[in-house]
Design a protein around this motif. Structure first.
Motif, PDB file in Angstrom:
ATOM      1  N   UNK A  99       0.805  -1.222   0.000  1.00  9.15           N
ATOM      2  CA  UNK A  99       0.000   0.000   0.000  1.00  9.15           C
ATOM      3  C   UNK A  99       0.839   1.273   0.000  1.00  9.15           C
ATOM      4  N   UNK A 100       2.125   1.175   0.335  1.00  5.37           N
ATOM      5  CA  UNK A 100       2.934   2.384   0.520  1.00  5.37           C
ATOM      6  C   UNK A 100       2.907   3.327  -0.690  1.00  5.37           C
ATOM      7  N   UNK A 101       3.064   2.837  -1.923  1.00  6.88           N
ATOM      8  CA  UNK A 101       3.060   3.775  -3.057  1.00  6.88           C
ATOM      9  C   UNK A 101       1.709   4.453  -3.286  1.00  6.88           C
ATOM     10  N   UNK A 102       0.645   3.911  -2.699  1.00  5.93           N
ATOM     11  CA  UNK A 102      -0.696   4.476  -2.897  1.00  5.93           C
ATOM     12  C   UNK A 102      -1.069   5.515  -1.857  1.00  5.93           C
ATOM     13  N   UNK A 103      -0.279   5.640  -0.787  1.00  9.40           N
ATOM     14  CA  UNK A 103      -0.632   6.576   0.286  1.00  9.40           C
ATOM     15  C   UNK A 103      -0.560   8.011  -0.226  1.00  9.40           C
ATOM     16  N   UNK A 104      -1.626   8.753  -0.009  1.00 16.63           N
ATOM     17  CA  UNK A 104      -1.694  10.157  -0.424  1.00 16.63           C
ATOM     18  C   UNK A 104      -1.614  11.057   0.801  1.00 16.63           C
ATOM     19  N   UNK A 105      -0.474  11.706   1.030  1.00 19.32           N
ATOM     20  CA  UNK A 105      -0.336  12.573   2.214  1.00 19.32           C
ATOM     21  C   UNK A 105      -1.292  13.754   2.222  1.00 19.32           C
ATOM     22  N   UNK A 106      -1.860  14.088   1.062  1.00 15.66           N
ATOM     23  CA  UNK A 106      -2.796  15.199   0.970  1.00 15.66           C
ATOM     24  C   UNK A 106      -4.248  14.745   1.120  1.00 15.66           C
ATOM     25  N   UNK A 107      -4.465  13.489   1.412  1.00 14.39           N
ATOM     26  CA  UNK A 107      -5.825  13.005   1.631  1.00 14.39           C
ATOM     27  C   UNK A 107      -6.459  13.779   2.787  1.00 14.39           C
ATOM     28  N   UNK A 108      -7.691  14.225   2.599  1.00 14.57           N
ATOM     29  CA  UNK A 108      -8.335  15.110   3.582  1.00 14.57           C
ATOM     30  C   UNK A 108      -8.348  14.561   5.005  1.00 14.57           C
ATOM     31  N   UNK A 109      -8.626  13.256   5.218  1.00 13.97           N
ATOM     32  CA  UNK A 109      -8.685  12.771   6.597  1.00 13.97           C
ATOM     33  C   UNK A 109      -7.373  12.885   7.366  1.00 13.97           C
ATOM     34  N   UNK A 110      -6.237  12.961   6.671  1.00 13.77           N
ATOM     35  CA  UNK A 110      -4.953  13.034   7.380  1.00 13.77           C
ATOM     36  C   UNK A 110      -4.858  14.333   8.170  1.00 13.77           C
ATOM     37  N   UNK A 111      -5.136  15.458   7.541  1.00 17.18           N
ATOM     38  CA  UNK A 111      -5.072  16.744   8.252  1.00 17.18           C
ATOM     39  C   UNK A 111      -6.131  16.824   9.346  1.00 17.18           C
ATOM     40  N   UNK A 112      -7.319  16.279   9.081  1.00 20.79           N
ATOM     41  CA  UNK A 112      -8.394  16.315  10.073  1.00 20.79           C
ATOM     42  C   UNK A 112      -8.013  15.518  11.309  1.00 20.79           C
ATOM     43  N   UNK A 113      -7.462  14.332  11.120  1.00 23.25           N
ATOM     44  CA  UNK A 113      -7.079  13.493  12.258  1.00 23.25           C
ATOM     45  C   UNK A 113      -5.832  14.013  12.965  1.00 23.25           C
TER      46      UNK A 113
ATOM     47  N   UNK B 255       9.299  15.664  16.265  1.00 25.46           N
ATOM     48  CA  UNK B 255       9.888  16.885  16.778  1.00 25.46           C
ATOM     49  C   UNK B 255       9.565  18.128  15.982  1.00 25.46           C
ATOM     50  N   UNK B 256       8.673  18.024  14.992  1.00 28.94           N
ATOM     51  CA  UNK B 256       8.312  19.170  14.162  1.00 28.94           C
ATOM     52  C   UNK B 256       6.896  19.606  14.511  1.00 28.94           C
ATOM     53  N   UNK B 257       6.726  20.878  14.880  1.00 28.53           N
ATOM     54  CA  UNK B 257       5.391  21.380  15.198  1.00 28.53           C
ATOM     55  C   UNK B 257       4.542  21.433  13.933  1.00 28.53           C
ATOM     56  N   UNK B 258       3.304  20.977  14.050  1.00 30.42           N
ATOM     57  CA  UNK B 258       2.438  20.793  12.892  1.00 30.42           C
ATOM     58  C   UNK B 258       1.316  21.826  12.840  1.00 30.42           C
ATOM     59  N   UNK B 259       0.854  22.151  11.628  1.00 32.71           N
ATOM     60  CA  UNK B 259      -0.335  23.008  11.510  1.00 32.71           C
ATOM     61  C   UNK B 259      -1.575  22.232  11.933  1.00 32.71           C
ATOM     62  N   UNK B 260      -2.563  22.932  12.435  1.00 29.82           N
ATOM     63  CA  UNK B 260      -3.797  22.298  12.898  1.00 29.82           C
ATOM     64  C   UNK B 260      -4.994  22.638  12.013  1.00 29.82           C
ATOM     65  N   UNK B 261      -4.744  23.313  10.903  1.00 27.82           N
ATOM     66  CA  UNK B 261      -5.858  23.616  10.014  1.00 27.82           C
ATOM     67  C   UNK B 261      -6.126  22.426   9.100  1.00 27.82           C
ATOM     68  N   UNK B 262      -7.303  22.407   8.526  1.00 32.39           N
ATOM     69  CA  UNK B 262      -7.699  21.324   7.629  1.00 32.39           C
ATOM     70  C   UNK B 262      -8.798  21.852   6.714  1.00 32.39           C
ATOM     71  N   UNK B 263      -9.243  21.014   5.820  1.00 32.83           N
ATOM     72  CA  UNK B 263     -10.355  21.404   4.953  1.00 32.83           C
ATOM     73  C   UNK B 263     -11.576  21.776   5.793  1.00 32.83           C
ATOM     74  N   UNK B 264     -11.802  21.054   6.875  1.00 34.25           N
ATOM     75  CA  UNK B 264     -12.925  21.361   7.765  1.00 34.25           C
ATOM     76  C   UNK B 264     -12.816  22.785   8.304  1.00 34.25           C
ATOM     77  N   UNK B 265     -11.661  23.132   8.858  1.00 35.63           N
ATOM     78  CA  UNK B 265     -11.517  24.457   9.481  1.00 35.63           C
ATOM     79  C   UNK B 265     -11.616  25.558   8.438  1.00 35.63           C
ATOM     80  N   UNK B 266     -11.083  25.307   7.240  1.00 34.48           N
ATOM     81  CA  UNK B 266     -11.157  26.329   6.191  1.00 34.48           C
ATOM     82  C   UNK B 266     -12.590  26.519   5.702  1.00 34.48           C
ATOM     83  N   UNK B 267     -13.334  25.420   5.572  1.00 29.45           N
ATOM     84  CA  UNK B 267     -14.733  25.535   5.177  1.00 29.45           C
ATOM     85  C   UNK B 267     -15.550  26.263   6.243  1.00 29.45           C
TER      86      UNK B 267
END
Length: 435
Positions: free
Chosen positions: A113-127, A405-417
């Motif tokens: 499955x590794x080559x199919x993983x989409x880091x921009x998939x909406x649920x990733x930012x939401x979760x 160790x990298x601080x992450x953004x907390x916005x997502x498609x949900x928050x932008x909508x």
């Protein structure tokens, strides 16, 4: 290019690759290490070069590092989602966005499955914004009891999502396995035994193994993919629900003790918990399956996780068949419900520390990755979350998330909508052209 578009392109480029890990100390925390212990007041966690250096009360803060005063807030390891299909499914019913399984492919165990993983998939930012920092991503079986090789991903805001490719092989047993094998559990068992025989033949003489093409019972690629499973180097995650099916698999493990089995689901696991514990097989359970959804779940009980844990089984929590492509964030609520069960007469739940470990360190341990992920012990990845309250309470929100160790953004498609419709004024561009 306008200044606004230039800034947008720069931001997109910044998230294309992982940012440099920070050295940071989070102090004055209600600290959760994630190893099953209870929260402690006045804790400190120090992260250097993406890994935890120290965590606990009385930890010294190195000179010259960034210090975040948690102000007494809860600080924990990130949630390690025990079973998902996050990043490989966007819309279940739209085939073009669903890479979980391949109905007409000649390959099964060889699917990775590794080559199919989409880091921009909406649920990733939401979760991620809900405190999920790592996830088990499993394929779905189509036409075979073997579904393929799953991965561990991180939910960081960059394009390098796969933490560990080919982390395990996933297999269906019980009703789903019977269906894939031709219609019966007996056929599934014969399929499994024959597969293991063929893999042993391949191991003895890889060069002479004949690949018979798409009509082969086992292609050369599938045989090669199953070698680390047979040799005990790769965990075999098996979806199994019924107690009698669990016992069949435990008998197979006696015959092949090198197999590193991990049961997924295990709704009836509590009825054979001593046998599972004696065999040393971990379980990634569906947390609160308390009603039978099929004939293989007739003994469903909300006390399943608590009873298996009490019997000595290593139990983690996953979201199998619970919108697993999108809702890993539900694991926090499931863990909180397991705590609540300790107050229900006749029920068996988990104390707070054990419940949190079931969604942090235990999934990592079940896959043999506990030395790298899932807790704030020294040497583990710097996945840390600051919460504004008890992370197992439904009203709690995330304040900050660190991954490696990298601080992450907390916005997502949900928050932008949400912001779009809270503030409906037109901007520099029509709304159709805004993110």
């Amino acid at each position: 290019m306008t200044k606004k578009l230039l800034l947008g392109a720069t931001a997109a480029l910044a998230f294309a690759f992982p940012a440099a890990a920070q050295t940071v100390a989070i102090t004055n925390a209600k600290l959760v290490v994630g190893d099953g212990g209870q929260p402690v007041e006045g804790g400190t966690v120090v992260i250097r070069d993406g890994k935890v250096v120290a965590a606990g009360p009385g930890v010294a803060v190195p000179a010259g590092v960034r210090v975040i005063d948690a102000g007494g807030k809860w600080v924990s390891p990130g949630i390690f989602a025990g079973f998902t299909r996050m990043g490989i499914v966007e819309v279940d019913g739209v085939d073009e966005t669903n890479d979980s399984g391949a109905s007409s492919a000649p390959f099964h165990a060889a699917i990775d499955v590794a080559p199919a993983v989409n880091p921009k998939s909406s649920p990733i930012a939401i979760n991620r914004a809900e405190g999920i920092t790592r996830a088990v991503v499993a394929p779905d079986n189509r036409g075979s009891i073997f579904a393929g090789q799953g991965a561990i991903i991180d939910l960081g805001a960059d394009m390098d999502a796969v933490s560990k490719p080919r982390a395990f092989q996933y297999m269906e047993w019980g009703e789903n396995g019977a269906r894939a094998a031709g219609g019966s559990r007996a056929a599934a068992y014969a399929t499994l035994k024959n597969t293991l025989f063929e893999v042993r033949d391949y191991i003895r003489a890889p060069g002479s193994y004949t690949d018979r093409g798409k009509d082969a019972f086992l292609t050369r690629a599938d045989a090669e993919a199953l070698v680390p499973v047979v040799q005990g180097h790769m965990p075999l995650l098996v979806h199994v629900e019924r107690a009698s099916d669990i016992l069949v698999l435990l008998q197979l493990k006696k015959e092949m003790p090198g197999l590193k089995m991990v049961f997924v689901g295990a709704t009836e696991g509590w009825t054979v918990a001593p046998q599972i514990a004696a065999a040393g097989v971990p379980v990634i359970a569906t947390a609160l399956a308390d009603l039978p959804e099929s004939f293989e779940q007739l003994a469903a009980s909300q006390s399943n996780v608590g009873r298996m844990t009490a019997a000595g089984v290593l139990v983690a929590v996953g979201t199998l068949n619970q919108d697993e492509a999108r809702q890993a964030r539900w694991e926090k609520q499931y863990a909180g419900n397991l705590v609540a069960l300790t107050r229900v007469p006749g029920a068996t739940g988990l104390d707070w520390g054990a419940a949190f470990a079931a969604i942090s360190s235990k999934p990592a341990e079940a896959l043999g990755l506990g030395a790298e992920f899932g807790s704030l012990k020294p040497g583990r990845r710097g996945d840390v979350v600051i919460w504004d309250g008890d992370p197992l309470e439904i009203g709690t929100s995330v304040v900050s998330v660190f991954i490696d160790g990298v601080e992450q953004p907390l916005d997502s498609r949900w928050t932008r909508l949400k912001q779009r419709y809270l503030d409906p004024k037109e901007g520099a561009l029509p709304k159709a052209y805004q993110r």
